[in-house]
Enzyme design. Structure first.
Site, PDB file in Angstrom:
ATOM      1  N   ASN A   1      -2.644  -5.761   9.832  1.00 51.33           N
ATOM      2  CA  ASN A   1      -1.997  -5.103   8.702  1.00 51.33           C
ATOM      3  C   ASN A   1      -1.186  -3.937   9.259  1.00 51.33           C
ATOM      4  O   ASN A   1      -1.738  -2.918   9.651  1.00 51.33           O
ATOM      5  CB  ASN A   1      -3.072  -4.607   7.717  1.00 51.33           C
ATOM      6  CG  ASN A   1      -2.472  -3.803   6.574  1.00 51.33           C
ATOM      7  OD1 ASN A   1      -1.240  -3.752   6.418  1.00 51.33           O
ATOM      8  ND2 ASN A   1      -3.320  -3.181   5.777  1.00 51.33           N
TER       9      ASN A   1
ATOM     10  N   GLU B   1      -5.985   1.138   0.124  1.00 47.62           N
ATOM     11  CA  GLU B   1      -4.860   2.058  -0.100  1.00 47.62           C
ATOM     12  C   GLU B   1      -4.125   1.712  -1.398  1.00 47.62           C
ATOM     13  O   GLU B   1      -3.597   2.592  -2.078  1.00 47.62           O
ATOM     14  CB  GLU B   1      -3.922   2.037   1.124  1.00 47.62           C
ATOM     15  CG  GLU B   1      -4.556   2.778   2.297  1.00 47.62           C
ATOM     16  CD  GLU B   1      -4.202   2.244   3.667  1.00 47.62           C
ATOM     17  OE1 GLU B   1      -3.175   1.564   3.810  1.00 47.62           O
ATOM     18  OE2 GLU B   1      -4.980   2.519   4.610  1.00 47.62           O
TER      19      GLU B   1
ATOM     20  N   LYS C   1       0.793  -2.024   7.720  1.00 44.95           N
ATOM     21  CA  LYS C   1       1.010  -0.951   6.732  1.00 44.95           C
ATOM     22  C   LYS C   1       2.499  -0.555   6.734  1.00 44.95           C
ATOM     23  O   LYS C   1       3.357  -1.415   6.901  1.00 44.95           O
ATOM     24  CB  LYS C   1       0.065   0.215   7.009  1.00 44.95           C
ATOM     25  CG  LYS C   1      -1.397  -0.280   7.118  1.00 44.95           C
ATOM     26  CD  LYS C   1      -2.425   0.792   7.083  1.00 44.95           C
ATOM     27  CE  LYS C   1      -3.808   0.161   7.193  1.00 44.95           C
ATOM     28  NZ  LYS C   1      -4.898   1.096   7.067  1.00 44.95           N
TER      29      LYS C   1
END
Ligand code: 13P
Length: 253
Positions: free
Chosen positions: A9, A97, A11
């Protein structure tokens, strides 16, 4: 036997240049890890570039988020069908998140999970407790609630085409990893919860661990019986670290 998976990931990190370099190295070395599925999750703006770089390789790619509607007046959002057009195979649903910074509720995430599956994407449903919840002995209740909201809407059979990632919020980006025993305990709980509805689905379901996975702790985590690989944040931006983590998974199968 469950084929292990190691997913990165990214992000909100990366540039055209850094992605070309990162994927170049991963692609050149991924044949040394034949028994592990590899998936990367770039920011959506880079999907076309990632598609071009990874076409024909064993590495799959996906998005970090998706909208629950197939199209419409939702400025700034991306629909599942659009992700399919760019070759995505997977999508993250309910990363902590998204839950905390963007207030995504269990109900909304269940809708996103369904929308993704309806278009043929494999959702990776992320679940996990905060530090306060763990300290107040609420870990089990939180995980069960997060899971059940999706099972109630999508049905347990939907998990034939989904993956779960257990990511304790207190371990994400903090350098604090759950111990293999702590992680195993929650992974077993997740599998048991699914097994209450279908043992067959539970037995085949891949459950990844996420939260400060690094090359030096991946092996002990991945050898636990209910941990089928990892969802890696920071270390997935370093090609060698990502490959080393994936290699840890490879050696146990
Ligand atoms: P880190 O590996 O940086 O802790 O991030 C984990 C994560 O959030 C993956 O989705």
């Amino acid at each position: 036997m469950r084929q292990p998976m190691v997913a990165g990931n990214w992000k909100m990190h990366g540039s055209r240049e850094s992605i070309t370099k990162l994927l170049g190295t991963i692609k050149a070395n991924c044949d040394t890890i034949p028994a592990v599925d590899l998936v990367v999750f770039p920011p959506v703006i880079f999907l076309q570039q990632v598609q071009q770089l990874l076409a024909g390789s064993k590495i799959q790619w996906g998005a970090q988020n998706v909208h629950e509607q197939p199209s419409g007046a939702y400025t700034g959002e991306i629909a599942a069908g659009m992700l399919i057009e760019f070759g995505c195979s997977h999508v993250l649903i309910g990363h902590s998140e998204r839950r905390t910074l963007f207030n995504e509720s269990d109900e909304l995430l269940a809708k996103k999970f369904m929308a993704a599956q309806q278009q043929g994407l494999t959702p990776i449903l992320c679940v996990g407790e905060t530090l306060i919840q763990r300290e107040q002995a609420q870990t089990e209740a939180v995980i069960i609630e997060q899971l059940n909201k999706v099972i109630d809407l999508a049905g347990v059979e939907a998990f034939n085409h989904a993956i779960i990632a257990y990511e304790p919020v207190w371990a994400i980006g903090t350098g604090k990893t759950a111990t293999p025993e702590q992680a195993q305990q929650v992974h077993a709980l997740i599998r048991e919860q699914i097994a209450l509805k279908s043992e067959n689905v539970a037995g085949k379901l891949r459950i990844l661990y996420g939260g400060s996975v690094k090359p030096d702790n991946a092996a002990t985590l991945f050898k636990m019986p209910d941990i089928d690989g990892g969802l890696v944040g920071g270390a997935s931006l370093d090609a060698q670290a990502f490959l080393d983590i994936a290699q840890c998974s490879n050696s146990y199968y």
